[in-house]
Enzyme design. Sequence first.
Site, PDB file in Angstrom:
ATOM      1  N   GLU A   1      -4.309  -0.117  -6.338  1.00  0.00           N
ATOM      2  CA  GLU A   1      -5.478   0.413  -7.039  1.00  0.00           C
ATOM      3  C   GLU A   1      -5.092   1.536  -7.999  1.00  0.00           C
ATOM      4  O   GLU A   1      -4.187   2.326  -7.706  1.00  0.00           O
ATOM      5  CB  GLU A   1      -6.476   0.973  -6.015  1.00  0.00           C
ATOM      6  CG  GLU A   1      -7.009  -0.113  -5.097  1.00  0.00           C
ATOM      7  CD  GLU A   1      -7.635   0.419  -3.819  1.00  0.00           C
ATOM      8  OE1 GLU A   1      -8.584  -0.217  -3.330  1.00  0.00           O
ATOM      9  OE2 GLU A   1      -7.180   1.454  -3.306  1.00  0.00           O
TER      10      GLU A   1
ATOM     11  N   THR B   1       1.779   1.957   5.146  1.00  0.00           N
ATOM     12  CA  THR B   1       0.632   1.140   4.726  1.00  0.00           C
ATOM     13  C   THR B   1       0.108   1.634   3.383  1.00  0.00           C
ATOM     14  O   THR B   1      -0.208   0.845   2.493  1.00  0.00           O
ATOM     15  CB  THR B   1      -0.498   1.234   5.788  1.00  0.00           C
ATOM     16  OG1 THR B   1      -0.011   0.665   7.004  1.00  0.00           O
ATOM     17  CG2 THR B   1      -1.756   0.512   5.349  1.00  0.00           C
TER      18      THR B   1
ATOM     19  N   ARG C   1      -5.756  15.052   1.672  1.00  0.00           N
ATOM     20  CA  ARG C   1      -7.033  15.084   0.952  1.00  0.00           C
ATOM     21  C   ARG C   1      -8.089  14.238   1.652  1.00  0.00           C
ATOM     22  O   ARG C   1      -9.277  14.534   1.649  1.00  0.00           O
ATOM     23  CB  ARG C   1      -6.863  14.728  -0.520  1.00  0.00           C
ATOM     24  CG  ARG C   1      -6.708  13.247  -0.897  1.00  0.00           C
ATOM     25  CD  ARG C   1      -8.070  12.530  -0.950  1.00  0.00           C
ATOM     26  NE  ARG C   1      -8.149  11.399  -1.809  1.00  0.00           N
ATOM     27  CZ  ARG C   1      -8.374  10.146  -1.391  1.00  0.00           C
ATOM     28  NH1 ARG C   1      -8.503   9.864  -0.112  1.00  0.00           N
ATOM     29  NH2 ARG C   1      -8.490   9.182  -2.261  1.00  0.00           N
TER      30      ARG C   1
ATOM     31  N   ASP D   1      -5.272   3.361  20.049  1.00  0.00           N
ATOM     32  CA  ASP D   1      -4.720   2.452  19.044  1.00  0.00           C
ATOM     33  C   ASP D   1      -4.302   1.183  19.780  1.00  0.00           C
ATOM     34  O   ASP D   1      -3.866   1.256  20.936  1.00  0.00           O
ATOM     35  CB  ASP D   1      -3.498   3.102  18.348  1.00  0.00           C
ATOM     36  CG  ASP D   1      -3.067   2.382  17.070  1.00  0.00           C
ATOM     37  OD1 ASP D   1      -2.711   1.194  17.154  1.00  0.00           O
ATOM     38  OD2 ASP D   1      -3.092   3.006  16.005  1.00  0.00           O
TER      39      ASP D   1
ATOM     40  N   THR E   1      -8.258   2.849  11.137  1.00  0.00           N
ATOM     41  CA  THR E   1      -7.403   1.706  11.452  1.00  0.00           C
ATOM     42  C   THR E   1      -7.030   0.978  10.164  1.00  0.00           C
ATOM     43  O   THR E   1      -7.684   1.124   9.137  1.00  0.00           O
ATOM     44  CB  THR E   1      -8.128   0.716  12.386  1.00  0.00           C
ATOM     45  OG1 THR E   1      -9.219   0.119  11.677  1.00  0.00           O
ATOM     46  CG2 THR E   1      -8.636   1.405  13.642  1.00  0.00           C
TER      47      THR E   1
ATOM     48  N   VAL F   1     -13.084   5.784   8.041  1.00  0.00           N
ATOM     49  CA  VAL F   1     -12.083   5.996   6.979  1.00  0.00           C
ATOM     50  C   VAL F   1     -11.343   4.708   6.602  1.00  0.00           C
ATOM     51  O   VAL F   1     -10.953   4.513   5.459  1.00  0.00           O
ATOM     52  CB  VAL F   1     -11.059   7.079   7.442  1.00  0.00           C
ATOM     53  CG1 VAL F   1      -9.960   7.279   6.414  1.00  0.00           C
ATOM     54  CG2 VAL F   1     -11.768   8.388   7.737  1.00  0.00           C
TER      55      VAL F   1
ATOM     56  N   ASP G   1     -12.110   0.224   3.684  1.00  0.00           N
ATOM     57  CA  ASP G   1     -12.036   0.772   2.324  1.00  0.00           C
ATOM     58  C   ASP G   1     -11.638  -0.269   1.293  1.00  0.00           C
ATOM     59  O   ASP G   1     -11.103   0.069   0.244  1.00  0.00           O
ATOM     60  CB  ASP G   1     -11.058   1.958   2.300  1.00  0.00           C
ATOM     61  CG  ASP G   1      -9.637   1.563   2.697  1.00  0.00           C
ATOM     62  OD1 ASP G   1      -9.432   0.401   3.104  1.00  0.00           O
ATOM     63  OD2 ASP G   1      -8.728   2.399   2.576  1.00  0.00           O
TER      64      ASP G   1
ATOM     65  N   VAL H   1     -14.328   5.794   1.503  1.00  0.00           N
ATOM     66  CA  VAL H   1     -13.360   4.839   0.943  1.00  0.00           C
ATOM     67  C   VAL H   1     -12.261   5.554   0.157  1.00  0.00           C
ATOM     68  O   VAL H   1     -11.214   4.973  -0.131  1.00  0.00           O
ATOM     69  CB  VAL H   1     -14.031   3.777   0.028  1.00  0.00           C
ATOM     70  CG1 VAL H   1     -14.937   2.869   0.823  1.00  0.00           C
ATOM     71  CG2 VAL H   1     -14.798   4.426  -1.114  1.00  0.00           C
TER      72      VAL H   1
HETATM   73  P1  NAD Z   1      -1.204   2.927   9.479  1.00  0.00           P
HETATM   74  O1  NAD Z   1      -0.842   1.507   9.291  1.00  0.00           O
HETATM   75  O2  NAD Z   1      -0.135   3.951   9.481  1.00  0.00           O
HETATM   76  O3  NAD Z   1      -2.041   3.095  10.836  1.00  0.00           O
HETATM   77  C1  NAD Z   1      -3.132   2.273  11.158  1.00  0.00           C
HETATM   78  C2  NAD Z   1      -3.205   2.104  12.654  1.00  0.00           C
HETATM   79  O4  NAD Z   1      -4.396   1.342  12.975  1.00  0.00           O
HETATM   80  C3  NAD Z   1      -2.022   1.333  13.250  1.00  0.00           C
HETATM   81  O5  NAD Z   1      -1.348   2.147  14.196  1.00  0.00           O
HETATM   82  C4  NAD Z   1      -2.667   0.101  13.898  1.00  0.00           C
HETATM   83  O6  NAD Z   1      -2.029  -0.292  15.079  1.00  0.00           O
HETATM   84  C5  NAD Z   1      -4.087   0.615  14.142  1.00  0.00           C
HETATM   85  N1  NAD Z   1      -5.080  -0.443  14.341  1.00  0.00           N
HETATM   86  C6  NAD Z   1      -5.245  -1.585  13.638  1.00  0.00           C
HETATM   87  N2  NAD Z   1      -6.293  -2.275  14.133  1.00  0.00           N
HETATM   88  C7  NAD Z   1      -6.797  -1.541  15.153  1.00  0.00           C
HETATM   89  C8  NAD Z   1      -7.887  -1.725  16.051  1.00  0.00           C
HETATM   90  N3  NAD Z   1      -8.669  -2.818  15.995  1.00  0.00           N
HETATM   91  N4  NAD Z   1      -8.143  -0.774  16.981  1.00  0.00           N
HETATM   92  C9  NAD Z   1      -7.355   0.330  17.069  1.00  0.00           C
HETATM   93  N5  NAD Z   1      -6.305   0.560  16.246  1.00  0.00           N
HETATM   94  C10 NAD Z   1      -6.029  -0.379  15.301  1.00  0.00           C
HETATM   95  O7  NAD Z   1      -2.273   3.236   8.320  1.00  0.00           O
HETATM   96  P2  NAD Z   1      -2.797   4.665   7.828  1.00  0.00           P
HETATM   97  O8  NAD Z   1      -2.014   5.142   6.663  1.00  0.00           O
HETATM   98  O9  NAD Z   1      -2.994   5.549   9.002  1.00  0.00           O
HETATM   99  O10 NAD Z   1      -4.214   4.229   7.228  1.00  0.00           O
HETATM  100  C11 NAD Z   1      -5.261   3.867   8.093  1.00  0.00           C
HETATM  101  C12 NAD Z   1      -6.411   3.294   7.291  1.00  0.00           C
HETATM  102  O11 NAD Z   1      -7.019   4.331   6.507  1.00  0.00           O
HETATM  103  C13 NAD Z   1      -6.007   2.202   6.312  1.00  0.00           C
HETATM  104  O12 NAD Z   1      -6.931   1.142   6.440  1.00  0.00           O
HETATM  105  C14 NAD Z   1      -6.113   2.854   4.966  1.00  0.00           C
HETATM  106  O13 NAD Z   1      -6.411   1.929   3.953  1.00  0.00           O
HETATM  107  C15 NAD Z   1      -7.233   3.813   5.204  1.00  0.00           C
HETATM  108  N6  NAD Z   1      -7.276   4.971   4.300  1.00  0.00           N
HETATM  109  C16 NAD Z   1      -8.467   5.349   3.823  1.00  0.00           C
HETATM  110  C17 NAD Z   1      -8.568   6.468   3.011  1.00  0.00           C
HETATM  111  C18 NAD Z   1      -9.901   6.931   2.529  1.00  0.00           C
HETATM  112  O14 NAD Z   1      -9.964   7.800   1.660  1.00  0.00           O
HETATM  113  N7  NAD Z   1     -10.976   6.430   3.059  1.00  0.00           N
HETATM  114  C19 NAD Z   1      -7.403   7.176   2.652  1.00  0.00           C
HETATM  115  C20 NAD Z   1      -6.189   6.777   3.200  1.00  0.00           C
HETATM  116  C21 NAD Z   1      -6.118   5.670   4.029  1.00  0.00           C
END
Ligand code: NAD
Length: 359
Positions: free
Chosen positions: A65, A93, A121, A170, A214, A237, A240, A306
């Site tokens: 993105e 990720t 942030r 998790d 997640t 979070v 998204d 998001v």
């Molecule tokens: P990551 O891959 O490091 O961690 C995600 C974790 O979620 C993993 O440990 C995985 O095992 C766990 N998981 C997956 N499905 C699950 C479930 N059903 N129940 C419990 N745990 C589960 O990713 P990250 O960098 O920590 O990012 C997490 C999420 O946050 C991503 O989807 C990312 O796109 C999103 N994100 C959103 C924003 C925002 O501004 N809203 C910003 C950054 C990241």
Amino acid sequence: MQSQLTNRHATRFLSPEDIARMVRRQGLATTLNGMANYIHQDFLRWNSFEKSARLAAHSPDGVIELMPIADSSTYTFKYVNGHPMNTAQGLPTVMAFGVLADVNTGFPLLISELTLTTAMRTAATSAVAARALARPDSRVMALIGNGAQSEFQALAFHHMLGIEEIHVFDVDPDATAKLVHNLQCNPDAANLRVVVCTSTADAVQGSDIVTTVTADKTRAAIITPDMLKPGMHINGVGGDCPGKTEIHADVLRAAKVFVEFEPQTRIEGDLQQMQDDFVVTELWQVLSGRKTGRNNTAQITVFDSVGFAMEDFSALRYLHDLSQALHIGAEIPLIPELPDPKDLYQLIRPTARVMQLRA
Ligand code: NAD
């Protein structure tokens, strides 16, 4: 590389190590608070921004993105991806970098890593939203998804909202063990109790706030209506991206839902499950006093986060100011310095002596 900028036209570069040094120098709590203040202040001047939903390039395993935004003096963009299967290949990720430029000239003043910064942030934004929406007496938070973002969420809610106990879960026990270890090793989190749970329902039980962070490119329903308790605040979070959700539609129906930038959240948030006439409130309206946040202590509130370009704008502004104050960062010759700006050819003219910014 020089540690201080000296050239008239210079682009500052901040590496992940530079950002980490700044955080270590002043502490994560101060950094999260500082970033949150910039984010809050920018939300208060929402109408001074030229806004658009981010531009997404989808592929079977993820998304890339571009997130541009500007006010009358500053332009920023972030490049960010989301590839939930990356960790199996040793890659995060979410990976990101961004640019801050001067609107008057278009000159890029800063190019910065934003992978670590995005985690800070996002946590700061979650805390800004929860300060306005959650019950002020909230002390227990469930944290579902214990990956890269999770420590930052835990510590932002501990430092900025007074959360004293975190229920963590998790599907990957190693991720939970890593989170527990990182929190236990942190002297700033000495007063934060961490309870390891066996399921999402177990973690949500007894929690005032529920954070879902997640990563799975699927229409998941991790938080279901049977888990709700009056007065809960849900900080969603991880939902998204189109086809990627965490919160059951009936949870949204039972709640008052808040978003960052409605046109973007309708496409990407848990809100993608709802009809266009489902009413939501933009966070800036609550922060600026134009609209009410939670109506009463029993109401369920959802922040359907998001990640919006303005939060990166605020983070980049904050880092730019902080890096100048702490003299951290390097000058890079990103844009050629030309004695005659109309003579770009001089750079490749065989005999030309070219003045360049030195790395
Ligand atoms: P990551 O891959 O490091 O961690 C995600 C974790 O979620 C993993 O440990 C995985 O095992 C766990 N998981 C997956 N499905 C699950 C479930 N059903 N129940 C419990 N745990 C589960 O990713 P990250 O960098 O920590 O990012 C997490 C999420 O946050 C991503 O989807 C990312 O796109 C999103 N994100 C959103 C924003 C925002 O501004 N809203 C910003 C950054 C990241």
